[in-house]
Scaffold this motif. Structure first.
Motif, PDB file in Angstrom:
ATOM      1  N   PRO A 191       1.177  -1.094   0.271  1.00  0.00           N
ATOM      2  CA  PRO A 191      -0.557   0.007  -0.313  1.00  0.00           C
ATOM      3  C   PRO A 191       0.732   1.310   0.229  1.00  0.00           C
ATOM      4  CG  PRO A 191      -0.790  -1.366   1.708  1.00  0.00           C
ATOM      5  CD  PRO A 191       0.443  -2.251   0.835  1.00  0.00           C
ATOM      6  N   GLY A 192       0.318   2.540  -0.736  1.00  0.00           N
ATOM      7  CA  GLY A 192       1.104   3.538  -1.033  1.00  0.00           C
ATOM      8  C   GLY A 192       2.948   3.010  -1.871  1.00  0.00           C
ATOM      9  N   PHE A 193       3.286   2.717  -2.194  1.00  0.00           N
ATOM     10  CA  PHE A 193       4.215   2.175  -2.647  1.00  0.00           C
ATOM     11  C   PHE A 193       4.471   2.823  -3.871  1.00  0.00           C
ATOM     12  CE2 PHE A 193       7.957   0.413  -4.857  1.00  0.00           C
ATOM     13  CZ  PHE A 193       8.700   0.410  -4.041  1.00  0.00           C
ATOM     14  N   VAL A 194       3.262   2.703  -4.721  1.00  0.00           N
ATOM     15  CA  VAL A 194       2.939   2.755  -6.193  1.00  0.00           C
ATOM     16  C   VAL A 194       3.780   4.746  -6.027  1.00  0.00           C
ATOM     17  CG1 VAL A 194       0.697   3.474  -6.686  1.00  0.00           C
ATOM     18  CG2 VAL A 194       2.170   2.887  -8.759  1.00  0.00           C
ATOM     19  N   GLU A 195       2.631   5.570  -5.163  1.00  0.00           N
ATOM     20  CA  GLU A 195       2.607   6.537  -5.251  1.00  0.00           C
ATOM     21  C   GLU A 195       3.614   7.119  -4.354  1.00  0.00           C
ATOM     22  OE1 GLU A 195       0.280  10.227  -3.127  1.00  0.00           O
ATOM     23  OE2 GLU A 195       0.090   8.413  -2.113  1.00  0.00           O
ATOM     24  N   LEU A 196       4.614   6.389  -3.986  1.00  0.00           N
ATOM     25  CA  LEU A 196       5.913   6.342  -3.150  1.00  0.00           C
ATOM     26  C   LEU A 196       6.757   6.977  -4.444  1.00  0.00           C
ATOM     27  CD1 LEU A 196       7.037   7.358   0.035  1.00  0.00           C
ATOM     28  CD2 LEU A 196       7.583   5.237  -0.413  1.00  0.00           C
ATOM     29  N   TYR A 197       7.235   5.297  -4.839  1.00  0.00           N
ATOM     30  CA  TYR A 197       7.239   5.434  -6.338  1.00  0.00           C
ATOM     31  C   TYR A 197       7.701   6.311  -7.165  1.00  0.00           C
ATOM     32  CZ  TYR A 197       9.848   4.052 -10.755  1.00  0.00           C
ATOM     33  OH  TYR A 197       9.891   3.572 -11.250  1.00  0.00           O
ATOM     34  N   ASP A 198       6.560   7.434  -7.380  1.00  0.00           N
ATOM     35  CA  ASP A 198       5.889   8.326  -8.259  1.00  0.00           C
ATOM     36  C   ASP A 198       6.938   9.383  -8.075  1.00  0.00           C
ATOM     37  OD1 ASP A 198       5.123   8.866 -11.250  1.00  0.00           O
ATOM     38  OD2 ASP A 198       3.605   9.870 -10.067  1.00  0.00           O
ATOM     39  N   THR A 199       5.873   9.758  -6.477  1.00  0.00           N
ATOM     40  CA  THR A 199       6.692  11.501  -5.499  1.00  0.00           C
ATOM     41  C   THR A 199       7.959  11.254  -5.385  1.00  0.00           C
ATOM     42  OG1 THR A 199       4.203  11.058  -5.114  1.00  0.00           O
ATOM     43  CG2 THR A 199       6.177  12.469  -4.727  1.00  0.00           C
ATOM     44  N   LEU A 200       8.509  10.550  -5.471  1.00  0.00           N
ATOM     45  CA  LEU A 200      10.133  10.365  -5.267  1.00  0.00           C
ATOM     46  C   LEU A 200      11.267  10.027  -5.857  1.00  0.00           C
ATOM     47  CD1 LEU A 200       9.593  10.168  -0.797  1.00  0.00           C
ATOM     48  CD2 LEU A 200       9.003  12.207  -2.065  1.00  0.00           C
TER      49      LEU A 200
ATOM     50  N   VAL B  31      10.605   8.664  -8.754  1.00  0.00           N
ATOM     51  CA  VAL B  31      11.487   9.311 -10.040  1.00  0.00           C
ATOM     52  C   VAL B  31      11.694  10.184 -10.910  1.00  0.00           C
ATOM     53  CG1 VAL B  31       9.288   9.643 -12.435  1.00  0.00           C
ATOM     54  CG2 VAL B  31       8.996   7.717 -11.370  1.00  0.00           C
ATOM     55  N   PRO B  32      11.371  11.306  -9.712  1.00  0.00           N
ATOM     56  CA  PRO B  32      12.359  12.596  -9.680  1.00  0.00           C
ATOM     57  C   PRO B  32      13.533  12.460  -9.442  1.00  0.00           C
ATOM     58  CG  PRO B  32      10.536  12.719  -8.668  1.00  0.00           C
ATOM     59  CD  PRO B  32      10.178  11.665  -8.227  1.00  0.00           C
ATOM     60  N   GLN B  33      13.711  11.642  -8.335  1.00  0.00           N
ATOM     61  CA  GLN B  33      15.883  11.787  -7.608  1.00  0.00           C
ATOM     62  C   GLN B  33      16.277  10.647  -8.220  1.00  0.00           C
ATOM     63  OE1 GLN B  33      15.160  10.961  -3.480  1.00  0.00           O
ATOM     64  NE2 GLN B  33      14.183  11.983  -3.354  1.00  0.00           N
ATOM     65  N   TRP B  34      15.618   9.792  -9.156  1.00  0.00           N
ATOM     66  CA  TRP B  34      16.784   8.393 -10.148  1.00  0.00           C
ATOM     67  C   TRP B  34      16.486   8.448 -11.771  1.00  0.00           C
ATOM     68  CZ3 TRP B  34      20.985   6.621  -9.101  1.00  0.00           C
ATOM     69  CH2 TRP B  34      21.102   5.236 -10.263  1.00  0.00           C
ATOM     70  N   SER B  35      15.289   8.706 -11.761  1.00  0.00           N
ATOM     71  CA  SER B  35      14.594   8.499 -12.927  1.00  0.00           C
ATOM     72  C   SER B  35      14.746   9.534 -14.005  1.00  0.00           C
ATOM     73  CB  SER B  35      13.358   7.516 -13.282  1.00  0.00           C
ATOM     74  OG  SER B  35      12.725   6.514 -12.553  1.00  0.00           O
ATOM     75  N   ARG B  36      14.505  10.668 -13.430  1.00  0.00           N
ATOM     76  CA  ARG B  36      14.609  12.394 -14.284  1.00  0.00           C
ATOM     77  C   ARG B  36      15.329  12.231 -14.881  1.00  0.00           C
ATOM     78  NH1 ARG B  36      10.571  15.403 -15.103  1.00  0.00           N
ATOM     79  NH2 ARG B  36       9.163  14.436 -13.292  1.00  0.00           N
TER      80      ARG B  36
ATOM     81  N   ASN C 156      13.884   4.209 -20.816  1.00  0.00           N
ATOM     82  CA  ASN C 156      14.510   5.164 -19.793  1.00  0.00           C
ATOM     83  C   ASN C 156      14.910   3.763 -17.807  1.00  0.00           C
ATOM     84  OD1 ASN C 156      15.619   7.328 -19.044  1.00  0.00           O
ATOM     85  ND2 ASN C 156      14.106   7.415 -17.401  1.00  0.00           N
ATOM     86  N   LEU C 157      16.049   3.773 -18.311  1.00  0.00           N
ATOM     87  CA  LEU C 157      16.637   2.326 -17.489  1.00  0.00           C
ATOM     88  C   LEU C 157      15.824   0.903 -16.981  1.00  0.00           C
ATOM     89  CD1 LEU C 157      16.228   5.262 -14.290  1.00  0.00           C
ATOM     90  CD2 LEU C 157      18.046   4.160 -15.352  1.00  0.00           C
TER      91      LEU C 157
END
Length: 349
Positions: free
Chosen positions: A79-88, A90-95, A188-189
């Motif tokens: 629970p909550g992991f997909v939002e955590l992934y998208d919000t934290l 993605v910007p720090q690692w994927s972007r 991408n990654l």
């Protein structure tokens, strides 16, 4: 909170950020102190700004930061992991990787009705950015096996009223898409997420029409070199020879640019361009680094497996933390780690 530098610059002066060589892991990161001193340092806290997270995602973040990073596991369907992934994450690692990919893609000529497929798109980055940049005369699709991420990507595209992009839950090796119909594939990654990267690249080659292009990004073998050197030297200094070799073998499984190029050329592609850049991740200290969502999800499980015995693992990581702290203090308090990355532009033969 981790952050990446606003400027993505060239590789280090030595030019040796592509592959990791244990012979280059000199004692420069460990200082003059002996192993296993100070086994119980005070742990720093490093709580990312969570105002934009839902209560479920905040709870997931709190669990992650409070967990024992030497044993805890987290799953994509928590629970909550997909939002955590998208919000934290993605910007720090994927972007940074996605920005490099976009900078290469947007130099390429394109015609009308351009067909683009983003493989392993996760929550829709950089698929949605591509949809914005390319406009209504292009058709885009994002493909991923992570259903919760695809649902989130669909919602984001709907919120922006984007009509030139769709998202599909599917494996690229069994997508059901017709062969030879795609103009450009981006990944991408994503390559490291496939159990069989060679098969995945072969499937991408089949989906592209002859002459179609693939843009692929990846971290290079020496990503987070500052940590890798400290980990390796700690194992060496503690005379844990078997575990030291385990770490060297693990690092050797990470690709160099030359290995990625060879893999592409063996699966039906001709590499036209290779672009190397790097960025820096910064953390408040070693505990913030080791408990961060990026490290928890992408690196820590494999790093832990290097030392299977939990008691020995605790001793090793206590010393690793202490050496990381000494490095951070010598550099003004923040722990900075370098991430070399590559973008390859290839054509289907």
């Amino acid at each position: 909170m981790a952050s990446h530098s606003g400027r993505m610059g060239p590789l280090g002066a030595s030019g040796n950020w592509d592959d990791w060589d244990p012979d280059d892991a000199h004692g420069g990161y460990t200082g003059k102190v002996g192993a296993l001193n100070g086994l119980d340092p005070a742990a720093e806290t490093d709580t990312p700004a969570a105002a934009e997270l839902s209560s479920t995602a905040r709870a997931a973040l709190a669990r992650m930061q409070a967990a024992d990073y030497l044993t805890a596991t987290f799953a994509p369907d928590d629970p909550g992991f997909v939002e955590l992934y998208d919000t934290l994450i993605v910007p720090q690692w994927s972007r940074p990787f996605g920005q490099l990919l976009l900078s290469v893609l947007l130099t390429q000529p394109r015609g009308n009705a351009w067909q683009v497929l983003d493989v392993a798109c996760g929550t829709g980055y950089p698929t949605i950015e591509l949809a914005r940049y390319l406009g209504q005369d292009c058709d885009l699709a994002g493909l991923d096996t992570w259903e919760a991420a695809i649902q989130r990507a669909r919602q984001k595209a709907s919120d922006e009223w984007l009509r030139n992009v769709s998202f599909v839950v599917a494996d690229v090796c069994a997508s059901g898409l017709p062969d030879g119909t795609i103009d450009t594939i981006t990944c991408n990654l994503g390559l490291a997420s496939f159990a069989d990267p060679r098969a995945a690249l072969g499937a991408m080659a089949r989906l592209l029409h002859p002459g179609g292009s693939l843009l692929l990004t990846s971290p290079l073998q020496s990503a987070l070199r500052e940590f890798l050197d400290i980990y390796y030297l700690t194992l060496r200094d503690l005379k844990l020879t078997d575990y030291k070799h385990n770490l060297a073998r693990l690092i050797a499984t990470r690709p160099t640019a030359a290995q990625l190029r060879a893999l592409l050329e063996s699966t039906g592609f001709e590499v036209e361009r290779t672009v190397n850049e790097s960025f820096t991740l910064r953390f408040a200290g070693p505990r913030a680094f080791l408990t961060s969502p990026i490290i928890h999800t992408s690196f820590m499980p494999a790093w832990r497996d290097v030392v299977p015995d939990l008691t020995v693992r605790r001793l090793v990581f206590n010393e690793v933390e202490r050496r990381l702290r000494a490095r951070a203090e010598a550099n003004g308090g923040a722990l900075a780690l370098t991430v070399p990355m590559v973008c390859l532009l290839a054509r289907r033969l």
